[in-house]
Structures are given as structure tokens and as C-alpha cells.
Write a protein that holds these residues in place. Structure first.
Motif, mmCIF file in Angstrom:
data_model
loop_
_atom_site.group_PDB
_atom_site.id
_atom_site.type_symbol
_atom_site.label_atom_id
_atom_site.label_comp_id
_atom_site.label_asym_id
_atom_site.label_seq_id
_atom_site.Cartn_x
_atom_site.Cartn_y
_atom_site.Cartn_z
ATOM 1 N N UNK A 22 -12.576 -2.207 -0.987
ATOM 2 C CA UNK A 22 -13.091 -1.337 0.067
ATOM 3 C C UNK A 22 -12.716 0.125 -0.139
ATOM 4 N N UNK A 23 -12.116 0.428 -1.273
ATOM 5 C CA UNK A 23 -11.872 1.813 -1.618
ATOM 6 C C UNK A 23 -10.754 2.488 -0.858
ATOM 7 N N UNK A 24 -9.859 1.727 -0.247
ATOM 8 C CA UNK A 24 -8.745 2.339 0.467
ATOM 9 C C UNK A 24 -7.940 1.314 1.240
ATOM 10 N N UNK A 25 -6.773 1.756 1.710
ATOM 11 C CA UNK A 25 -5.863 0.832 2.399
ATOM 12 C C UNK A 25 -6.266 0.591 3.858
ATOM 13 N N UNK A 26 -6.991 1.515 4.478
ATOM 14 C CA UNK A 26 -7.267 1.400 5.908
ATOM 15 C C UNK A 26 -8.099 0.160 6.247
ATOM 16 N N UNK A 27 -9.200 -0.040 5.530
ATOM 17 C CA UNK A 27 -10.059 -1.177 5.826
ATOM 18 C C UNK A 27 -9.346 -2.499 5.535
ATOM 19 N N UNK A 28 -8.441 -2.506 4.550
ATOM 20 C CA UNK A 28 -7.705 -3.743 4.271
ATOM 21 C C UNK A 28 -6.849 -4.140 5.464
ATOM 22 N N UNK A 29 -6.241 -3.173 6.145
ATOM 23 C CA UNK A 29 -5.440 -3.472 7.331
ATOM 24 C C UNK A 29 -6.322 -3.961 8.479
ATOM 25 N N UNK A 89 0.813 -1.226 0.000
ATOM 26 C CA UNK A 89 0.000 0.000 0.000
ATOM 27 C C UNK A 89 0.842 1.270 0.000
ATOM 28 N N UNK A 90 2.166 1.108 0.012
ATOM 29 C CA UNK A 90 3.039 2.263 0.217
ATOM 30 C C UNK A 90 2.917 3.353 -0.843
ATOM 31 N N UNK A 91 2.757 3.017 -2.136
ATOM 32 C CA UNK A 91 2.589 4.118 -3.093
ATOM 33 C C UNK A 91 1.422 5.039 -2.737
ATOM 34 N N UNK A 92 0.334 4.457 -2.180
ATOM 35 C CA UNK A 92 -0.817 5.266 -1.776
ATOM 36 C C UNK A 92 -0.525 6.008 -0.477
ATOM 37 N N UNK A 93 0.058 5.291 0.507
ATOM 38 C CA UNK A 93 0.336 5.888 1.816
ATOM 39 C C UNK A 93 1.359 7.014 1.681
ATOM 40 N N UNK A 94 2.388 6.804 0.864
ATOM 41 C CA UNK A 94 3.409 7.842 0.671
ATOM 42 C C UNK A 94 2.788 9.131 0.151
ATOM 43 N N UNK A 102 -1.307 -9.734 -3.697
ATOM 44 C CA UNK A 102 -2.609 -9.817 -4.359
ATOM 45 C C UNK A 102 -3.742 -9.480 -3.397
ATOM 46 N N UNK A 103 -3.667 -10.060 -2.188
ATOM 47 C CA UNK A 103 -4.762 -9.897 -1.232
ATOM 48 C C UNK A 103 -4.952 -8.439 -0.817
ATOM 49 N N UNK A 104 -3.855 -7.777 -0.472
ATOM 50 C CA UNK A 104 -3.979 -6.391 -0.011
ATOM 51 C C UNK A 104 -4.428 -5.471 -1.148
ATOM 52 N N UNK A 105 -3.899 -5.685 -2.349
ATOM 53 C CA UNK A 105 -4.367 -4.856 -3.473
ATOM 54 C C UNK A 105 -5.843 -5.104 -3.756
ATOM 55 N N UNK A 106 -6.302 -6.355 -3.625
ATOM 56 C CA UNK A 106 -7.727 -6.650 -3.829
ATOM 57 C C UNK A 106 -8.579 -5.983 -2.758
ATOM 58 N N UNK A 107 -8.125 -6.068 -1.486
ATOM 59 C CA UNK A 107 -8.883 -5.439 -0.405
ATOM 60 C C UNK A 107 -8.938 -3.920 -0.579
ATOM 61 N N UNK A 108 -7.825 -3.339 -1.029
ATOM 62 C CA UNK A 108 -7.812 -1.897 -1.266
ATOM 63 C C UNK A 108 -8.833 -1.520 -2.331
ATOM 64 N N UNK A 109 -8.873 -2.316 -3.410
ATOM 65 C CA UNK A 109 -9.830 -2.048 -4.482
ATOM 66 C C UNK A 109 -11.263 -2.285 -4.033
#
Length: 445
Positions: free
Chosen positions: A181-188, A52-57, A172-179
Motif C-alpha cells: 500500500x505504499x506506506x505504513x499508515x494503511x497497514x495500521x 515500521x519504526x525505521x520509516x516513522x522515525x 512479515x505482515x506489516x512489511x508486506x502491507x507497507x510495500x
């Protein structure tokens, strides 16, 4: 009462024998498949920030130097806790430690999804480091307690193979969760809740000793105990069966070779784990979806390589080759290939070729997961926890130094060639160490 004494009180062992292959239960293998799942989840959670770092950065407005510092946060506390948690494992048993670790890091991962900026994310990552610290040393201890000496190569690599598998699946899993749920927070947050649930299952299934597990039959228990009895007899002849602290081991070359070998290994692995996705995004111009699949391919190759490496080592041992011949040959060859592959990545410009070369690097790099059999070899079952903790401490010194070093290299040069050469240096340290370590005997302390 120590956990060894509890094991004796729970169920009296039958006379030591070998048991027949046809009649033995196979709980030890199911246990290690569960540990594979555990370590896989461990690395999904640990590596989620890198994906998720490209988004978080962009969201937090981080410079490369701050990115490196943030990526190192996990490793500071993770490394600091290795020796203390190794002592706790030897004292109280791996089951309690690994359960508490799993539940704790799940909660910390979920909390990281609530971070509002650099500082709060840094603290959350430090919390994940503290709570994850017990997993690998506990796995090394369970390898010593549950596996026959001829099976520990496979046990070690099944345990450690969760690292590249988790890094690959996590991509794969984290990128799918980001897509989804619309963001990295809910994936974490979702990943953290799943980890806490796994912790409850670990407590239900794992035992500190085969005799404590209801599904283990006498044939399997006797088969494991026969191996332990032979090891103990050899150790008693050398006077090295008591629980020791760490200090007596510091005078032996093999102890330091174990530590520096793991440090060099993790200089490469953690460098690619933490900075790999950003390298693909910035140097190769991959989008988020392509980063996820490329990460899966690269680290998936590491998973396959580690499983095959462990099987090959045990097969060669079963054919009568000595421990030093097997380990030095396999790990020496893997070190040469890793070094050459990393040099190749610095030369090639084509993105697909770079991914192929990195896949080859991970395939052979993960053979060094055989090192998780080394603490039991050098210290026996009694001291495997503290030695495993010392080894992992060394590896995670590379864990917190490498992200910071790469951040400064990238910030100063504006590219990744210097970072890749840093990884080459780490591979050379690994190569020297795996060749001087004596894999054949317990240290006489």
C-alpha cells in the motif's frame, strides 16, 4: 448476578465425574486455539510500530530518546489498567472483557494510522494500551475455568505463544502491507479493521464456563469439573475459596516471585520486541525486507519453544513429577540459556550469528509463558483474574521502563551493547524469581 451464577442457571451440571477420553468433546482446546489467534493478532497490532519504526522515525524526525518514549507509550496505560481489569474479569467474566478489549484496540490501531506526528501517535499508542489490557488476564482466567489442572501448562503456553507468533508474523505482515500500500499508515488501518472483526467472533464463540457452551458434552464438562472439585476441596480445607482483593496476597513470597519473574521476563521480551527491528537496521544494517524475515525467524523460534515447553511441562506432571520439580527445573534451565545467549549476542559481530543466538534466546525465554498457570495455582479460579492482572502489571512496568532505558542507553553510547547488557540483568532477575516461587499450592488467604 455474577457470571458464576449465570453459568449454573444456563445449564445444570451433571454429577461430577471424569468422563472417558474417547467420549469427551474437545471444545476447551478449540477455545484456546482461538485465544492463540487472538493474542497473535494482539501482538501484530502491538508490535506494528516497531516494524515500521525505521520509516516513522525518519518521517517524524525522532531522536533515539523520543523513539524510546514513543515505544513506551503503550505500556504506561497497559500496565496501569492491569489490576482494575483483573477485578472486572473476576466480577463480570472474561467473555465481556475480552470482547470489549478486542474491538477497542482494533479501533485504536486503525486510529494510529492517522497520526500526524509524535504527539498524536503517542496518544494513539496509549489508547491501544488501555484497550488491550484485558486480553492476557482474561486468558489466564479462562485457563482456570476451562482447563483440567493437568492441562494448564499447555493452556498457559498456547495462550501466551501468540506473543512471539504475533511478533514474528507481524514482522512479515506489516512489511508486506507497507510495500503493498505504499506506506505504513494503511497497514495500521487494515490491521485495526481486521481486529474489530475478530472481536465480534470472540463474542460469538467464547463462554465463561464450559456448561454454557453448546458444543461441550457432559463428558468434557464432568472431566473439567472433577478437577475443579478436587482443587476446591483442598482449598476449603485451607479456608481459601472466597473472592479476595489483592492486598491479602502481598505478604507471600510466591506472589512477589510471580511478579518479579514476569517483570524480568518482559524486560527481555519487550526490549527485543520494541527495539529489535531498529537494532537489526542500525547495528546489523538490514533493510526492511530482511528485518521482516529476521523478526519472523527470531520470534517464530519463541512460538515453537513456548508450545514445546508447555507440552513438556504437562508430560512431566503426568508422569508424576511434582509441580516444583517440573517448573523450577524447566524455567531454571531456560533462564541460564537465555542469559548465556544474550551475553553471546554482545560478543558476536556476524549478523547471521546474532539472529541465530537471538532465536535460541527466544526459544527458551518463552518457556516462562508457563507463568500464566501460576495465578490459578496461587489464587484459584475465583481470584485468578486479579492475580493475573497483578502479574501482568509487574511485567508491563518493564514494558514502559525498558524502551525508555534502551533509548537513553543507545543515545548516550551510540551503540547497543549496553542495551543488551540491560537485557542480561533482566534475565538474572527472572532466573532468581522462577527458582524461589512455590508452584505447588494455593496461597492461604
Amino acid at each position: 448476578m455474577s457470571f458464576q451464577k449465570e453459568a449454573s442457571a444456563t445449564r445444570s451440571p451433571a454429577a461430577v465425574g471424569t468422563g472417558t477420553r474417547a467420549s469427551r468433546s474437545s471444545v476447551r482446546w478449540r477455545l484456546f486455539i482461538l485465544l492463540l489467534v487472538l493474542v497473535t493478532v494482539n501482538y501484530v497490532d502491538r508490535g506494528s510500530i516497531s516494524v515500521a519504526l525505521p520509516i516513522i522515525q525518519k518521517e517524524f524526525g525522532l531522536t533515539p530518546e523520543l523513539v524510546g518514549l514513543l515505544l513506551s507509550a503503550f505500556f504506561w496505560t497497559y500496565a496501569f489498567m492491569q489490576v482494575p481489569v483483573g477485578w472486572l474479569i473476576d466480577r463480570f467474566g472474561p467473555r465481556k472483557v475480552v470482547t470489549a478489549s478486542c474491538i477497542g484496540w482494533g479501533a485504536a490501531t486503525a486510529a494510529s494510522g492517522l497520526a500526524g506526528g509524535f504527539l498524536s501517535m503517542f496518544i494513539a499508542r496509549m489508547g491501544i494500551g488501555v484497550t488491550e489490557a484485558g486480553v492476557m488476564p482474561a486468558g489466564g482466567k479462562l485457563n482456570a475455568l476451562w482447563m483440567h489442572s493437568k492441562e494448564r501448562g499447555r493452556g498457559a503456553t498456547i495462550l501466551d505463544a501468540g506473543a512471539p507468533l504475533g511478533a514474528g508474523v507481524g514482522g512479515i505482515l506489516i512489511t508486506w502491507l507497507i510495500s503493498a500500500f505504499g506506506g505504513w499508515r494503511m497497514s495500521f488501518i487494515i490491521a485495526g479493521i481486521a481486529t474489530v472483526t475478530l472481536g465480534a467472533f470472540i463474542w460469538w464463540y467464547v463462554r465463561d464456563n464450559p456448561r454454557q457452551h453448546r458444543a461441550v458434552n457432559d463428558a468434557e464438562a464432568e472431566y473439567i469439573e472433577a478437577s475443579h472439585a478436587a482443587e476446591d476441596a483442598a482449598a476449603e480445607a485451607g479456608g481459601s475459596t472466597a473472592r479476595r482483593g489483592l492486598l491479602p496476597y502481598l505478604r507471600f513470597r510466591s506472589f512477589w516471585a510471580m511478579c518479579f519473574g514476569w517483570l524480568g521476563f518482559n524486560g527481555v521480551f519487550y526490549g527485543l520486541l520494541t527495539w529489535g527491528p531498529l537494532y537489526l537496521a542500525q547495528a546489523k544494517h538490514f533493510n526492511l525486507n530482511t528485518i521482516g524475515w529476521s523478526t519472523f525467524v527470531i520470534f517464530g523460534a519463541g512460538f515453537v519453544g513456548e508450545i514445546l515447553g508447555g507440552s513438556l511441562a504437562d508430560r512431566l506432571r503426568a508422569k508424576g513429577y511434582g509441580a516444583n520439580v517440573v517448573m523450577r527445573s524447566l524455567l531454571g534451565a531456560s533462564s541460564v540459556i537465555v542469559t548465556a545467549g544474550l551475553v553471546g549476542v554482545t560478543i558476536v559481530g556476524d549478523p547471521v550469528t546474532a539472529v541465530v543466538l537471538l532465536s535460541v534466546v527466544l526459544f527458551f525465554l518463552r518457556w516462562v509463558g508457563l507463568f500464566w498457570a501460576v495465578p490459578a495455582t496461587l489464587g484459584g479460579r475465583t481470584n485468578a483474574g486479579v492475580l493475573g492482572g497483578a502479574m501482568n502489571l509487574s511485567g508491563n512496568i518493564a514494558g514502559f521502563v525498558t524502551p525508555i532505558a534502551v533509548g537513553f542507553i543507545v543515545g548516550a553510547t551510540g551503540g547497543y551493547t549496553g542495551a543488551l547488557l540491560y537485557f542480561v540483568g533482566s534475565a538474572i532477575v527472572m532466573a532468581a524469581s522462577v527458582l524461589v516461587l512455590d508452584y505447588s499450592k494455593r496461597l492461604p488467604v
